[in-house]
Design a protein around this motif. Structure first.
Motif, PDB file in Angstrom:
ATOM      1  N   GLY A  55      10.322  17.654  38.982  1.00  0.00           N
ATOM      2  CA  GLY A  55      10.210  17.521  37.529  1.00  0.00           C
ATOM      3  C   GLY A  55       8.860  17.934  36.996  1.00  0.00           C
ATOM      4  O   GLY A  55       8.605  17.835  35.795  1.00  0.00           O
ATOM      5  N   GLU A  56       7.992  18.430  37.867  1.00  0.00           N
ATOM      6  CA  GLU A  56       6.633  18.763  37.456  1.00  0.00           C
ATOM      7  C   GLU A  56       6.548  20.129  36.769  1.00  0.00           C
ATOM      8  O   GLU A  56       5.732  20.341  35.879  1.00  0.00           O
ATOM      9  N   PHE A  57       7.401  21.052  37.213  1.00  0.00           N
ATOM     10  CA  PHE A  57       7.307  22.414  36.698  1.00  0.00           C
ATOM     11  C   PHE A  57       8.613  22.822  36.031  1.00  0.00           C
ATOM     12  O   PHE A  57       9.696  22.586  36.558  1.00  0.00           O
ATOM     13  N   ALA A  58       8.492  23.463  34.882  1.00  0.00           N
ATOM     14  CA  ALA A  58       9.659  23.928  34.136  1.00  0.00           C
ATOM     15  C   ALA A  58       9.416  25.352  33.675  1.00  0.00           C
ATOM     16  O   ALA A  58       8.272  25.792  33.522  1.00  0.00           O
ATOM     17  N   ALA A  59      10.507  26.062  33.462  1.00  0.00           N
ATOM     18  CA  ALA A  59      10.431  27.435  32.954  1.00  0.00           C
ATOM     19  C   ALA A  59      11.538  27.624  31.936  1.00  0.00           C
ATOM     20  O   ALA A  59      12.583  26.963  32.010  1.00  0.00           O
ATOM     21  N   TYR A  60      11.286  28.535  30.998  1.00  0.00           N
ATOM     22  CA  TYR A  60      12.227  28.741  29.906  1.00  0.00           C
ATOM     23  C   TYR A  60      12.437  30.222  29.631  1.00  0.00           C
ATOM     24  O   TYR A  60      11.505  31.027  29.773  1.00  0.00           O
ATOM     25  N   ALA A  61      13.625  30.543  29.172  1.00  0.00           N
ATOM     26  CA  ALA A  61      13.869  31.885  28.664  1.00  0.00           C
ATOM     27  C   ALA A  61      13.062  32.074  27.390  1.00  0.00           C
ATOM     28  O   ALA A  61      12.835  31.118  26.639  1.00  0.00           O
ATOM     29  N   ARG A  62      12.643  33.289  27.140  1.00  0.00           N
ATOM     30  CA  ARG A  62      11.830  33.561  25.963  1.00  0.00           C
ATOM     31  C   ARG A  62      12.567  33.170  24.679  1.00  0.00           C
ATOM     32  O   ARG A  62      11.950  32.720  23.715  1.00  0.00           O
ATOM     33  N   SER A  63      13.876  33.303  24.691  1.00  0.00           N
ATOM     34  CA  SER A  63      14.670  33.033  23.487  1.00  0.00           C
ATOM     35  C   SER A  63      14.688  31.556  23.088  1.00  0.00           C
ATOM     36  O   SER A  63      15.010  31.223  21.943  1.00  0.00           O
ATOM     37  N   VAL A  64      14.336  30.670  24.032  1.00  0.00           N
ATOM     38  CA  VAL A  64      14.384  29.236  23.723  1.00  0.00           C
ATOM     39  C   VAL A  64      13.025  28.561  23.856  1.00  0.00           C
ATOM     40  O   VAL A  64      12.886  27.381  23.480  1.00  0.00           O
ATOM     41  N   GLU A  65      12.040  29.247  24.382  1.00  0.00           N
ATOM     42  CA  GLU A  65      10.731  28.630  24.615  1.00  0.00           C
ATOM     43  C   GLU A  65      10.141  28.118  23.308  1.00  0.00           C
ATOM     44  O   GLU A  65      10.169  28.800  22.286  1.00  0.00           O
ATOM     45  N   GLY A  66       9.647  26.902  23.375  1.00  0.00           N
ATOM     46  CA  GLY A  66       9.085  26.272  22.191  1.00  0.00           C
ATOM     47  C   GLY A  66      10.092  25.468  21.391  1.00  0.00           C
ATOM     48  O   GLY A  66       9.720  24.676  20.526  1.00  0.00           O
ATOM     49  N   ARG A  67      11.370  25.666  21.687  1.00  0.00           N
ATOM     50  CA  ARG A  67      12.423  24.923  20.983  1.00  0.00           C
ATOM     51  C   ARG A  67      13.192  23.991  21.919  1.00  0.00           C
ATOM     52  O   ARG A  67      13.658  22.926  21.489  1.00  0.00           O
ATOM     53  N   PHE A  68      13.334  24.379  23.170  1.00  0.00           N
ATOM     54  CA  PHE A  68      14.093  23.595  24.150  1.00  0.00           C
ATOM     55  C   PHE A  68      13.126  22.957  25.139  1.00  0.00           C
ATOM     56  O   PHE A  68      12.095  23.542  25.494  1.00  0.00           O
ATOM     57  N   THR A  69      13.497  21.775  25.616  1.00  0.00           N
ATOM     58  CA  THR A  69      12.716  21.086  26.647  1.00  0.00           C
ATOM     59  C   THR A  69      13.657  20.547  27.719  1.00  0.00           C
ATOM     60  O   THR A  69      14.621  19.843  27.407  1.00  0.00           O
ATOM     61  N   ILE A  70      13.370  20.892  28.953  1.00  0.00           N
ATOM     62  CA  ILE A  70      14.155  20.394  30.082  1.00  0.00           C
ATOM     63  C   ILE A  70      13.402  19.238  30.728  1.00  0.00           C
ATOM     64  O   ILE A  70      12.163  19.221  30.771  1.00  0.00           O
ATOM     65  N   ALA A  71      14.155  18.268  31.217  1.00  0.00           N
ATOM     66  CA  ALA A  71      13.563  17.118  31.897  1.00  0.00           C
ATOM     67  C   ALA A  71      14.583  16.574  32.901  1.00  0.00           C
ATOM     68  O   ALA A  71      15.772  16.898  32.812  1.00  0.00           O
ATOM     69  N   ARG A  72      14.091  15.772  33.832  1.00  0.00           N
ATOM     70  CA  ARG A  72      15.004  15.177  34.805  1.00  0.00           C
ATOM     71  C   ARG A  72      14.564  13.759  35.129  1.00  0.00           C
ATOM     72  O   ARG A  72      13.377  13.430  35.017  1.00  0.00           O
ATOM     73  N   ASP A  73      15.542  12.972  35.560  1.00  0.00           N
ATOM     74  CA  ASP A  73      15.281  11.614  36.010  1.00  0.00           C
ATOM     75  C   ASP A  73      15.880  11.507  37.408  1.00  0.00           C
ATOM     76  O   ASP A  73      17.096  11.335  37.559  1.00  0.00           O
ATOM     77  N   ASN A  74      15.038  11.627  38.415  1.00  0.00           N
ATOM     78  CA  ASN A  74      15.533  11.621  39.793  1.00  0.00           C
ATOM     79  C   ASN A  74      16.095  10.260  40.199  1.00  0.00           C
ATOM     80  O   ASN A  74      16.917  10.183  41.108  1.00  0.00           O
ATOM     81  N   ALA A  75      15.660   9.201  39.550  1.00  0.00           N
ATOM     82  CA  ALA A  75      16.187   7.873  39.858  1.00  0.00           C
ATOM     83  C   ALA A  75      17.629   7.724  39.381  1.00  0.00           C
ATOM     84  O   ALA A  75      18.399   6.933  39.934  1.00  0.00           O
ATOM     85  N   LYS A  76      17.977   8.504  38.350  1.00  0.00           N
ATOM     86  CA  LYS A  76      19.327   8.414  37.777  1.00  0.00           C
ATOM     87  C   LYS A  76      20.153   9.677  38.009  1.00  0.00           C
ATOM     88  O   LYS A  76      21.248   9.815  37.452  1.00  0.00           O
TER      89      LYS A  76
END
Length: 119
Positions: A55-76
């Protein structure tokens, strides 16, 4: 048996927001990179975003960067995609993917959730 179940899609007006959720089971979630991809009507699959196993590193397509945010919860065993300032061009079926951490190859893909952005 691996399962990836997406939820949170729907209909939203331009400028609106949605939060997608992918519930994963059947594998050691914290060992895998997770991704979101989408498929607009009449088009091929488009990669949207990646998050590494920790969950430390994320990457985005240029078309969504700045608008979308990815996250994860490994416990769940869950991965999220927060989508803000949506436009009609974001209309698509959104899929969650399990990918290998080292090479990023797709291992499994969920059934998808529809996102429609329209006024």
């Amino acid at each position: 048996q691996v399962q990836l179940v997406e939820s949170g899609g729907g209909f939203v007006e331009p400028g609106g927001s949605l939060r997608l959720t992918c519930a994963a089971s059947g594998f050691t979630f914290s060992h895998y990179r997770m991704s979101w991809v989408r498929q607009a009507p009449g088009k091929g699959l488009e990669w949207v975003s990646d998050i590494d196993h920790s969950g430390e590193f994320a990457a985005y397509a240029r078309s969504v960067e700045g608008r979308f945010t990815i996250a994860r919860d490994n416990a769940k065993n869950t991965v999220f995609l927060q989508m803000n300032n949506l436009t009609p061009e974001d209309t698509a079926v959104y899929y969650c993917e399990q990918r290998t951490s080292s090479t990023g190859l797709t291992v499994n893909r969920g059934q998808g959730t529809q996102v429609t952005v329209s006024s």
